[in-house]
Design an enzyme around this catalytic site. Sequence first.
Site, PDB file in Angstrom:
ATOM      1  CG  HIS A   1      35.922  37.937  41.724  1.00  4.56           C
ATOM      2  ND1 HIS A   1      35.997  37.303  42.944  1.00  4.56           N
ATOM      3  CD2 HIS A   1      37.149  37.811  41.165  1.00  4.56           C
ATOM      4  CE1 HIS A   1      37.213  36.810  43.088  1.00  4.56           C
ATOM      5  NE2 HIS A   1      37.935  37.094  42.026  1.00  4.56           N
TER       6      HIS A   1
ATOM      7  CE  LYS B   1      34.317  23.536  45.195  1.00  5.03           C
ATOM      8  NZ  LYS B   1      33.429  23.040  44.140  1.00  5.03           N
TER       9      LYS B   1
END
Lengths: 279, 175
Positions: free
Chosen positions: B35, B100
């Site tokens: 990222h 999650k």
Amino acid sequence: MRLINVDTIKEIIRESCSSLLFNYPSDIEEAMSLAAEKEEGRAKKAFELLLENSRIASQKHIPICQDTGMVIVFVHVGKEVLFEGNIDEAINDGVRIGYRQEYLRQSVVDDPLFKRENTKDNAPAIIYYDYIDGDRVIIEMMAKGFGSENTSKIAMLKPAQGVEGVKNFVLDTVKQAGPNACPPMIVGVGIGGSFELAPLLAKKALLRELTDVNPDPNYHQLEDELLALINQLNIGPLGLKGKTTALKVQIEYYPTHIAALPVAVNICCHVSRHTKVVI
Amino acid sequence: MRINVNTEQERFAKLHAGDLVYLSGEVYTARDAAHKRLSKMIENNETLPFELEKNGIYYVGPTPSRPGQIYGSAGPTTSTRMDVYTPTLLDRGIKFMIGKGRRDEKVKQAIIRNKAIYFIAAGGAGALYASCVKKVEAIAFADLLSEAINKLTIEDFPVFVGIDCQGNDIYEEEN
Ligand code: SF4
């Protein structure tokens, strides 16, 4: 004196890497199955997925979780034991060989702040030594996931805050951890000692079997009360709401200073991989 | 309910936070380090290693695969750490994410704005998800090891809707 070659220790650590990372320990498996029966709907489905995962992991020999953790080892050394060789190196070599042989993830970086370069062998482990009487060596090892580790906390409470203060702190910590800690979790609590000891006690609490009963009735009762309160938070398995947010609260304590009430909460996910070997 | 994440995206809008869905199709893996690099590349106007438009990201750092195994253990990692980068990626076309844990308000707003969706996979179910991966293709950043970007072909990959296209959040919903 009893002479123990450190190769024995290296082998135990290596072997534990293969036995630990592909299964739930039996106490966790049992607690998970029991908890699943009490749930319904989404929460039940969450448990079904997790139990199916554990079956696939052991059948196909795939790590039960991809975060194969950082290895933490407690070595309790008998006062009549003499090690032959370098014990630190033996433990780290056991980790290196075990993680490579079993295709486990390398999740350790060296310099934690500036370089953050992967050590590429999951070493070093975090190692604690202490002395026990006799000529045995007890090795306790865990492969700790950091999704849950990152949600752990320490507080220096005022003694006047007492039991209520402890309860509130534990509950707040669990609430904030919530879904990020991969519930259902095991909550290790360390009370007393000093600023550095309380978290270590909390960590040691996580090594206890879930079926263990706290020998001190007051702390035993506090564990049960806290578990009930945590499970009323309705965080639930995987954070999907439900009756089971934690499987167990484990408390360890130590004497402290008249002015202090340190409390630490170390959270472990359901993938609580821990083992104990006596030599 | 079964959904193809590439060809049936119009069905995302009908899903509600909490629904159990079995996903099939292609998804790109990326976690912290990937990222960081992607957002640097966007800043510098460089060509990205994969098309963001209409694609999805799975936040995962698997274990290395054994010889003969398609993919290693591959459960979700905590999405919260990706929050700083996510709104930009959503605004540039990412349609779905699998991870999650909680997302922040900016991510939620970007989800609503772009009619995207956030799925949550079962944290700690690495072996289960490994068995849902049918094909793996290396895309970029091989030097990042477990954090490299791969394209996965998944089949019947069980997830719950975490934040739906309207911004309803399973973790916040009172029920
Ligand atoms: S917190 Fe535990 S279950 Fe969750 S990803 Fe980490 S090791 Fe796995």
